[in-house]
Write an enzyme that holds these catalytic residues in place. Structure first.
Site, PDB file in Angstrom:
ATOM      1  N   GLU A  71      -0.449 -14.602  -3.093  1.00  0.00           N
ATOM      2  CA  GLU A  71       0.989 -14.655  -3.548  1.00  0.00           C
ATOM      3  C   GLU A  71       1.635 -14.655  -2.259  1.00  0.00           C
ATOM      4  O   GLU A  71       2.765 -15.458  -2.113  1.00  0.00           O
ATOM      5  CB  GLU A  71       1.355 -13.540  -4.607  1.00  0.00           C
ATOM      6  CG  GLU A  71       0.931 -13.894  -5.975  1.00  0.00           C
ATOM      7  CD  GLU A  71       0.899 -12.631  -6.877  1.00  0.00           C
ATOM      8  OE1 GLU A  71       1.746 -11.612  -6.380  1.00  0.00           O
ATOM      9  OE2 GLU A  71       0.313 -12.824  -8.124  1.00  0.00           O
ATOM     10  N   HIS A  95       8.628  -8.864 -10.165  1.00  0.00           N
ATOM     11  CA  HIS A  95       7.253  -9.145 -10.261  1.00  0.00           C
ATOM     12  C   HIS A  95       6.374  -8.249  -9.112  1.00  0.00           C
ATOM     13  O   HIS A  95       7.227  -8.036  -8.258  1.00  0.00           O
ATOM     14  CB  HIS A  95       7.133 -10.488 -10.167  1.00  0.00           C
ATOM     15  CG  HIS A  95       5.618 -10.750  -9.495  1.00  0.00           C
ATOM     16  ND1 HIS A  95       4.738 -11.048 -10.507  1.00  0.00           N
ATOM     17  CD2 HIS A  95       5.070 -10.887  -8.479  1.00  0.00           C
ATOM     18  CE1 HIS A  95       3.309 -11.277 -10.091  1.00  0.00           C
ATOM     19  NE2 HIS A  95       3.670 -11.150  -8.644  1.00  0.00           N
TER      20      HIS A  95
END
Ligand code: UDP
Length: 160
Positions: free
Chosen positions: A137, A126
């Site tokens: 994130e 990712h």
């Protein structure tokens, strides 16, 4: 500070990457981290983590209504993940380019997914898709104490 690389004084971009359970199980963690290091990006956070359902659901919140969501959460929580924050000029977009398109079968050779993947649900890694996602994130996966501010002495050989 005369003579120090300007990158040491600049506010540098950061992105979040996660080597997914398939990448870790296949022994690709070192190889993948090496690609980012060789490009010139600097590690500022790194850990092996067993992802909780809560973290997985928060991380993939934008996909909550998609048919693959449940399987995605099951997969990402199934086995350890290598989570990392890397830093450098243009790192968000460049890391995405190095990772390649979501479906590995569409990913060019030379990208991580194009070199190592076949199925979309086993696409190895990712990477944040924008500076805003990166910020969200990084805060979700790392505490501030886990992110190290350090100067790479080779910076002057990577940046002008
Ligand atoms: N995914 C999947 N099936 C799909 C689409 C996505 O399993 O049909 C998974 C895949 O692992 C992907 C993740 O969901 O990496 C997040 O999807 P996104 O569109 O954000 O792709 P990415 O940013 O990872 O390339």
């Amino acid at each position: 500070t005369l003579g120090l690389p300007s990158i040491w004084r600049a506010k540098v971009e950061r992105t979040f990457i996660a080597i997914k359970p398939d990448g870790v199980q296949r022994g690709l963690s070192g190889e993948i981290l090496q690609r980012f290091e060789r490009r010139g990006f600097k590690l500022v956070g790194l850990k092996l983590i067993k992802v909780s359902e809560e973290l997985a659901e928060k991380h993939y919140a934008e996909h909550r209504e998609r048919p693959f969501f449940k399987g995605l959460v099951e997969f990402i929580t199934s086995s350890p993940v290598v989570a990392a924050v890397i830093e450098g000029k243009g790192v968000v977009a460049t890391a995405r380019a190095m990772i390649g398109p979501t479906n590995p079968l569409n990913a060019p050779l030379g990208t991580i997914r194009g070199d190592y993947g076949i199925d979309i649900g086993r696409n190895i890694i990712h990477g944040s898709d924008s500076p805003e996602s990166a910020e969200r994130e990084i805060a979700l996966w790392f505490t501030p104490e886990e992110l190290l501010d350090w100067q790479a002495t080779i910076a002057g050989w990577i940046y002008e």
